[in-house]
Design an enzyme around this catalytic site. Structure first.
Site, mmCIF file in Angstrom:
data_model
loop_
_atom_site.group_PDB
_atom_site.id
_atom_site.type_symbol
_atom_site.label_atom_id
_atom_site.label_comp_id
_atom_site.label_asym_id
_atom_site.label_seq_id
_atom_site.Cartn_x
_atom_site.Cartn_y
_atom_site.Cartn_z
ATOM 1 N N SER A 45 0.829 -1.193 0.000
ATOM 2 C CA SER A 45 0.000 0.000 0.000
ATOM 3 C C SER A 45 0.866 1.246 0.000
ATOM 4 C CB SER A 45 -0.905 0.006 1.237
ATOM 5 O OG SER A 45 -1.770 -1.106 1.219
ATOM 6 N N GLY A 46 0.540 2.169 -0.890
ATOM 7 C CA GLY A 46 1.300 3.413 -0.996
ATOM 8 C C GLY A 46 2.463 3.355 -1.936
ATOM 9 N N THR A 89 -1.842 2.233 -8.163
ATOM 10 C CA THR A 89 -2.972 2.844 -8.861
ATOM 11 C C THR A 89 -2.501 3.849 -9.906
ATOM 12 O OG1 THR A 89 -4.315 2.557 -6.879
ATOM 13 C CG2 THR A 89 -5.122 4.099 -8.535
ATOM 14 N N ASN A 145 -1.119 2.759 4.865
ATOM 15 C CA ASN A 145 -1.665 3.575 3.778
ATOM 16 C C ASN A 145 -3.052 4.037 4.169
ATOM 17 O OD1 ASN A 145 -2.175 4.842 1.403
ATOM 18 N ND2 ASN A 145 -2.371 3.001 0.171
ATOM 19 N N SER A 179 -5.904 2.326 1.149
ATOM 20 C CA SER A 179 -5.463 1.014 0.681
ATOM 21 C C SER A 179 -6.630 0.269 0.046
ATOM 22 C CB SER A 179 -4.912 0.204 1.858
ATOM 23 O OG SER A 179 -4.562 -1.091 1.455
ATOM 24 N N SER A 180 -6.383 -0.328 -1.123
ATOM 25 C CA SER A 180 -7.406 -1.134 -1.791
ATOM 26 C C SER A 180 -7.511 -2.475 -1.077
ATOM 27 C CB SER A 180 -7.034 -1.346 -3.264
ATOM 28 O OG SER A 180 -6.955 -0.122 -3.938
ATOM 29 N N GLY A 240 -0.307 -6.049 -2.181
ATOM 30 C CA GLY A 240 0.950 -6.771 -2.098
ATOM 31 C C GLY A 240 1.079 -7.555 -0.802
ATOM 32 N N GLU A 294 1.871 -8.592 2.857
ATOM 33 C CA GLU A 294 1.715 -7.832 4.078
ATOM 34 C C GLU A 294 2.273 -8.609 5.252
ATOM 35 O OE1 GLU A 294 -2.297 -6.641 4.634
ATOM 36 O OE2 GLU A 294 -2.285 -5.201 2.974
#
Length: 1533
Positions: free
Chosen positions: A158-159, A163, A209, A212-213, A437, A439
């Site tokens: 995340s981050g 995107t 993040n 985060s998706s 991704g 984690e």
């Protein structure tokens, strides 16, 4: 990865460091397996040989764009290369075909504009710098050429920027596909417009993040047979359902919940919401707000995005109704009921939320409560209703919330896909996978378990792809690779998902048993996998377990595994929501089959995860994959910070290090033959004799080195891990031996040089000593000679002094005697001159006295004569004044008569009005009486009708008559008599009216005669004024003479008497009012008084004439027929149509090419003269200007003909210049005449040619004229832009040819530096540019375009050339060479010669626009660049270039003679540039090293107006077609 090699003293190596992961240093001591390393900042480290890695000291300071080109492909080398490129804002790097993207956390607009996309279009992969556009272009080309579907996998934590990179990929694919979807929006735009909606319902804040998706997204862009985009679809995977009910601190739930709570008050009131802290699903974490995010604004933005993607307003309300219902469901708490193991809502608050949820779901409240607190079990014989305890009811509530939210999210995705539009007949597709991704947190729960399982599956797919690419490389080079082992993670996948003994299978089994807990589940895991090498149990925990993933070990906490894994639809929930009165809610739960609706089938999220992963992998396996690994450089989310440990962890999680391990398992080091021989040829100098080719030389060199296991390919040398380090060590030894020989030779040289220096010094000392002794001897001899000389000179001086004293005494005596004689002579001369002067003054006095007497007598005589003449003229003026008084009396009498006539006319008008009123009343009475009489006297009907008609004609001017009822014949006779009297009265009135008209005509004639007399009087008054001025001048002369006489009155008594006489005469004149020196002259006063009187009389006369004319007109219309008025209207209409015809003729003629006259456009001056003559500039309303603008717009529709466009640019600019001078300036007006007759005379004196106004005249323009001026300005700017853009379009191909010629000329290293490839000489491209410039200049000159516009056009064209050529130097490495600099310099010389030939009048400052490319080319072609300092570059050579541009030129410089990349300047200059770039890294504009095109309008109206010369309009000949028309005869004046 082990890199074996000889580590010797002086070697540069990498060693592990606890702070920065890896640190470089130099080996200072070797003790067996231990070595001592001197690191940066003086730090000494002792390490084992197996823990250090060699460092490539010859690696470029700016890094390499493909890490497979690194000499040592190991962890510290990869990390250092990424860091070097990140410091230069080069955020993209290749590892083979894999793109690594490091998030810069700042805007870099120069990397993503349309110009960059154009550069990557159709270019071979790896030819340009690494970029997502290159990955997208390779996928698109492979799809078109090979007919295979493609997929691009974008991964990272995340981050990391997944995107943003996904957006860039879709932008490029849309750019290549090129089809526009509905409503003018491209497919890429529609997909991007759906992002805010998906982020609102699928994104949440996590530990790392804020956005985060929490789901995977696979965007399918569908293409047709021709490669055009035909549709798109969004596939979502693995939505994190458990987050709806369970949130860990400090994370947040999905964004939509907080947006809805921050919605407008009416929305919050409608859904009965409030503060997020009051809802159970949101207050499990203490984080409710995000920094820099306003949830209320995000709610509005989400609603707007829903509108864009096609979700209607009713559907939006239904969506947020469901979201609010989920929040209320979470606040329903349960307590024990009355029955055993039963439950019910705990309190009124829970009951309120239950009721609110049922209202929002539009279902029955009691049914909702039963579905949560009870469960129906269907058996063969009967149906059993079972009550649930409070804990089970809470689980049922959470299950309902999760399934509702999941169905809602799926509905939104389907709606977006329907809005975008899918193509079921598409031939190919390119999919872009954006998924979370790997984690690993301090607390890892079931969500992290599923995410890491997903990444394990994708990593296996990635490993297979990397291994496949390695196989393709080896096959291409035709080397043996059969013994290479492949690293696989299948054992981890078997541990997790294998049936029946995998972790997911055991978890599903535990979820099926009601009494299972996380403790029993953990113990089951420990028993099953106690011997598995990838599974372990932490020492300090009883329920946690650890799995060794490919990216490292992760410890999972099992507390919520069972609750989060349960995912099934309860039959009661299905039936309840299917029966909802809300069509949206019931649509989320369609009816199921009868069997499935009676039972609640168990399903788990883990099983769904496996199924979706399998489907995803099947999709990816059917496509050709491409990989982008996104890296987050720091956790602070700030630019210019690179944390080594953080980046290493992400490289491991992203599988990059695993790919490097796969590469190292084979042949990690690969060098082309020329590079290999150039670097290691020192190990075998005999192979460089040139008698063998590169392949044979490489084999001989490796055989001499004694290496084993290497491979020789077709174009490269493949080395095993560690062999590169061994060759470098041997190379260092050879260089050391060579250095020792060089040192010995240098020391010998310096020793002999010192000996020679000492010998020369001794000889010089001896020489100096001998010279000093000789100088002392010479000094003593010189002193003796000097003494003799001094004695001789002293004796001579004393003798000469005595002689001079004697001479001076004699001269003094002689001087005194001669001076006495001269004084006596001077005294005599002065006496003689004084006597002569006295005599001359006396004679002059006597002569002057005689002259003055004669002069005074003459003046007296002249004064007497002038007085006589003045009195004569005074008498004439008095007579003239008397005649003027008589005229004034006559004028006043006429005015009185006119007033009397006007009064009489008004009186008659009133009388007539009274008669008409009486007539109207009498008619009404007579009609009523006649109606009564018709009933009584039918036999007299015809007679009465005749009498009534006669009475109607005669009753127009009769006085008011009292109503008398008519009841018999006698009354009728009486009325008849009265009618006769009225007729007589009317006839008498008509006679009076005729007499009045006659009197009016006579009065009018008399007024005209008196007007003529007044005009004559006016001329006489003007003549009198002139005479009075002359008289004043004469009187002033007399007064001056009188003053002279008064001054000399004492000398001559007759003159005094004459002065007294003149003074008396002057006094008399003053008393009579004809001489007032302090005030205005009497002539002026008389003129002003007469003007005022005449003006008043004129106004009064006009006033009386107006009333008289109105009365006579009224009487005239009573008698004349109607057709006279209609005739006047017809005349007015005829004039209007004539005006329209004239305007049509003007526009028709102006739209034709009328050519030029006196170097001025005929059409512009013709239009200006006509508008000025017809006074359209002063009109309040007119459509002429709109028609002219439309005609100009129609004339320039053909924008490809530069000659036609230049003709209209000349006309419009000239017309605009004329309007600017006429409408904008306000020249001073001459003072108006003081009298009416003066103004009339001035009007009569104006010649007919005065109507032809000059160009600079002032016109009081109205709004239409000013609007026309603005519209004409816009058209001038538009036509200017058309010519400029046409020229840019013509030059773009030639400039591209110049750039391409430079690239092809510098790309082949086997050719000589002066040889150019291709059949067309590159100089012809520059000659083509010169010809195009000459053609445009000729066109502008032939059409007489103002020079200021020509200067601006050529300045912007040269700026365009500067931008294109300069950007090509910064984008293409092969263009940034010495030979190409010489080539471009030749073209610049051609352009400079053209500017000189075109002269400054047309070229202007065009040559200055090439300053960027001139300085860059001058820097490339200069010799000995390494000796130049940074200040010299920035101050002398390239002052206009920025630091980024200079750094780009220095690092891109390509030595085309040796085909190598070399740094253009010294390392100190490069370091200075890096420091400055780091300081400016926060400035987005400073990071852009490319130039932007200037498409502005660089001139104003005043510039055009000043550039057009002022010539009289009479010099320009009008169009012959208009001169034949009589209405345009004024054009000839």
């Amino acid at each position: 990865m082990t890199f074996l090699g000889n580590i010797v003293v002086g070697s540069h190596v990498w060693v592990e460091d606890s702070e920065v992961a890896w640190i470089d240093g130099e080996v200072v001591e070797v003790n067996g397996e231990e070595i001592k390393i001197n690191c940066e900042l003086g730090k000494i480290v002792v390490a084992n040989k197996s823990n250090v890695y060699p460092k490539d000291v010859e690696a470029p300071s700016c890094g390499v764009d493909d890490m497979t080109k690194l000499a040592y492909l190991h962890e510290p080398g990869v990390l250092q290369n990424l860091r070097c490129r990140y410091d230069m804002n080069e955020i993209y790097t290749y590892t083979g075909n894999i793109l690594i993207a490091v998030n810069p956390f700042q805007r870099l607009p120069h990397l993503y504009d349309n110009h960059v996309m154009e550069q990557y279009k159709g270019v071979a992969f790896g030819e340009l710098s690494p970029h997502p556009f290159a990955i997208a272009d390779a996928a698109y080309r492979q799809m078109i050429n090979e007919g295979l579907s493609q997929s691009i996998l974008v991964s990272g934590e995340s981050g990391a920027g997944k995107t943003e990179n996904t957006k860039m990929l879709m932008r490029y694919l849309a750019y290549m596909g090129g089809r526009v979807a509905a409503e003018g929006r491209t497919v890429e735009q529609q997909v991007l417009e759906s992002n805010p909606v998906l982020e609102a319902f699928g994104n949440a804040k996590t530990v790392r993040n804020n956005n985060s998706s929490r789901f995977g997204k696979f965007v399918e862009i569908q293409f047709d047979q021709r490669g055009r985009i035909s549709g798109a679809a969004i596939r979502t995977y693995l939505l994190e359902r458990s987050r709806v009910c369970q949130v860990s601190d400090p994370e947040r739930n999905y964004h939509c919940f907080y947006m809805l709570c921050a919605a407008p008050p009416e929305v919050v009131e409608r859904y009965k919401l409030g503060n997020p802290r009051t809802f159970h699903y949101l207050n499990q974490s203490n984080c409710y707000e995000l920094d820099g995010v306003d949830d209320s604004k995000e709610y509005v933005a989400t609603r707007r995005a829903m509108d864009v993607v096609g979700i209607s307003s009713d559907e939006q309300d239904a969506i947020f109704r469901v979201v609010a219902a989920v929040l209320h469901l979470g606040n329903i708490e349960f307590a024990k009921g009355n029955e055993t193991d039963s439950s019910e809502p705990r309190d009124d608050k829970s009951q309120f939320h239950l009721r609110t949820a049922s209202d929002l779901f539009m279902c029955d409240e009691k049914s909702l409560e039963d579905s949560l607190c009870k469960r129906v079990i269907v058996t063969r014989d009967e149906t059993i209703t079972k009550c649930l305890d409070p804990d089970s009811a809470a689980v049922s509530r959470d299950a309902l919330a999760k399934i509702v939210y999941s169905r809602l999210f799926d509905w939104i995705v389907n709606k977006i896909n329907h809005s975008i539009g899918q193509d079921p007949d598409s031939k190919f597709l390119t999919g872009i996978l954006d998924i979370y991704g790997f984690e690993s947190f301090k607390t890892n729960s079931f969500e992290q378990f599923c995410i890491n399982l997903t990444n394990e599956k994708l990593q296996q797919h990635f490993n297979q792809h990397v291994f496949k690419m390695e196989q393709e490389e080896y096959t291409k080079e035709e080397i043996d690779w059969s013994y290479i082992e492949f690293i696989d993670n299948q054992d981890i996948l078997d541990l997790i998902e294998k049936k029946p003994g995998g972790v997911i299978a055991l978890l599903d089994e535990a979820c099926m048993f009601p009494r299972s807990t996380h403790d029993t589940f953990a113990q089951k895991l420990y028993q099953t996998f106690k011997d598995h090498k990838r599974f372990s149990k932490p020492k300090l925990s009883r329920t946690d377990f650890t799995i060794c993933h490919y990216a490292g070990e992760v410890t999972y906490q099992t507390e919520f595994f069972l609750d989060k894994n349960k995912d099934y639809v309860v039959a009661e929930h299905q039936a309840l929501l299917s029966a909802s009165k809300c069509s949206f809610v019931s649509g989320l739960f369609p009816p199921l089959h009868e069997e499935s609706s009676k039972t609640s089938k168990f399903s788990s999220i883990g099983s769904r995860c496996k199924q979706q992963l399998q489907a995803l992998l099947e999709t990816l396996s059917a496509t050709e994959p491409h990989y982008i690994r996104c890296v987050k450089p720091n956790n602070l989310l700030k630019p210019a910070i690179f944390e080594n440990y953080n980046v290493l962890q992400q490289l491991q999680c992203g599988g990059v290090m695993e790919a490097i391990r796969i590469s190292c398992a084979g042949y990690p080091t690969r060098r082309i033959f020329d590079e290999f021989i150039g670097r290691f040829g020192i190990l075998a100098p005999d192979v460089l004799d040139g008698r063998c080719d590169a392949i044979t030389a490489s084999k001989r060199l490796l055989e001499k080195a004694g290496l084993e296991g290497y491979q020789i390919g077709k174009t490269k040398v493949f080395l095993r891990a560690g062999q590169m380090a061994e060759l470098d060590a041997r190379r260092s030894e050879a260089l050391g031996r060579s250095a020792s020989v060089i040192q010995s030779k240098v020391r010998s040289y310096f020793g002999r040089k010192s000996f020679l220096l000492l010998r020369n010094s001794a000889i010089q000392i001896q020489t100096l000593c001998r010279g000093e002794v000789a100088r002392h001897c010479y000094e003593s001899m010189r002193r003796a000679a000097a003494c003799l000389r001094i004695q001789k000179e002293m004796r001579m001086y004393l003798a000469r002094k005595a002689f001079k004293m004697l001479c001076s005494s004699a001269v003094s005596i002689q001087t005194g005697m001669r001076g006495m004689a001269a004084c006596n002579e001077l005294f005599f001369r002065k006496q003689t001159e004084a006597a002569i002067l006295i005599q001359s003054q006396c004679r002059r006095y006597l002569a002057h006295l005689h002259y003055m007497r004669i002069k005074k007598a003459a003046i007296a005589t002249q004064c007497a004569w002038r007085g006589r003449v003045a009195r004569r003229e005074l008498r004439k003026l008095k007579m003239t004044a008397k005649e003027t008084g008589a005229l004034q009396d006559a004028k006043s009498k006429l005015e009185k008569q006119v007033e009397e006539l006007s009064w009489q006319l008004q009186l008659e008008k009133r009388t007539r009005a009274d008669v008409e009123e009486a007539k109207t009343k009498e008619n009404e009475k007579l009609q009523s009486a006649l109606q009564e009489m018709q009933l009584q006297f039918q036999e007299t009907k015809e007679l009465l009708i005749k009498e009534c008609e006669a009475a109607t004609k005669a009753a127009e001017q009769i006085p008011v008559i009292e109503e008398v009822p008519v009841i018999d014949n006698e009354m009728i006779n009486k009325l008849t008599a009265e009618n006769e009297e009225l007729k007589a009265l009317v006839s008498s009135l008509e006679k009076k009216i005729d007499e009045t008209e006659k009197k009016y005509e006579e009065t009018n004639k008399l007024s005209e005669e008196r007007l003529k007399q007044a005009l004559e009087a006016e001329s006489k008054i003007i003549q009198l004024k002139t005479d009075m001025q002359r008289l004043e001048e004469k009187l002033s002369d007399i007064e001056t003479e009188d003053q002279v006489l008064r001054n000399q009155a004492s000398l001559n008594s007759p003159a005094r008497k004459m002065s007294e006489h003149l003074a008396v005469m002057t006094t008399q004149l003053s008393e009579n009012g004809y001489h007032e020196p302090q005030n205005a002259s009497p002539a002026k006063k008389f003129g002003a008084d007469s003007d005022n009187m005449l003006r008043r009389s004129q106004i009064e006369r006009q006033h009386h004439l107006h009333w008289t004319l109105s009365l006579s007109r009224h009487i005239y219309y009573l008698t004349l027929p109607y057709f006279s008025v209609q005739k006047g209207i017809n005349k007015l209409i005829f004039k209007l149509f004539s005006s329209f015809e004239n305007v049509d003729a003007l526009i028709k003629c102006a739209t034709q090419n009328l050519g030029f006259s006196q170097e001025k456009p005929v059409a512009a001056f013709t239009i200006y003269k006509c508008l000025l003559h017809w006074k359209y500039f002063e009109a309040e309303k007119t459509s002429v200007f709109d028609r002219l603008i439309q005609a100009i717009g129609s004339a320039i529709e053909n924008q490809d003909n530069n000659d036609h466009i230049a003709y209209w640019l000349s006309n419009t600019s000239t017309l605009l210049s004329l309007l600017q001078r006429s409408l904008a300036t306000s020249p001073r007006k001459p003072p108006p005449p003081t009298s009416l007759f003066g103004r009339m005379a001035q009007g009569f004196r104006l010649s007919p040619s005065s109507a032809n106004l000059s160009v600079g005249g002032h016109v009081e323009a109205k709004y239409p004229a000013l609007l026309f001026k603005q519209q004409l300005t816009a058209y001038v700017e538009k036509i200017y832009g058309i010519i400029r853009d046409n020229m840019k379009k013509d030059l773009s191909l030639l400039i591209s040819s110049c750039i391409q010629a430079a690239r092809t000329s510098g790309g082949n290293v086997l050719q000589a530096s002066g040889q150019l490839s291709g059949s067309t000489p590159p100089a012809s491209h520059w000659q083509g540019i010169i010809e195009s410039l000459n053609g445009l200049l000729s066109t502008l000159k032939n059409n007489f375009v103002p020079p200021i516009l020509c200067q601006k056009i050529f300045a912007q064209i040269f700026s365009y050339i500067n931008v294109q050529v300069f950007n090509s130097l910064l984008l293409h490495r092969e263009c940034c060479t010495f030979n190409n600099g010489e080539y471009v310099k030749v073209g610049l010389d051609e352009l400079e010669l053209w500017c000189c030939q075109a002269k400054e009048e047309y070229a202007g400052s065009s040559w200055d626009e090439l300053k960027h490319v001139r300085q860059a080319v001058g820097f490339l072609v200069i010799h000995q660049k390494s000796r130049i300092s940074y200040d010299d570059i920035t101050n002398d050579l390239c002052p206009i270039l920025s630091v980024q541009q200079l750094y780009r030129v220095c690092t891109l410089y390509w030595d085309d003679n040796n085909n190598t990349t070399t740094v253009l300047v010294s390392p100190d200059v490069i370091s200075s540039m890096k420091v400055l770039m780091t300081e400016d890294s926060n400035d987005a504009d400073s990071n852009s090293f490319l130039l932007d095109e200037d498409s502005s309008i660089p001139f104003s109206i005043d510039n055009i107006s000043n550039s057009v010369s002022e010539n009289d309009l009479t010099d320009v000949k009008a169009a012959a077609e208009l001169l034949e028309n009589p209405a345009f005869q004024f054009l000839q004046e």
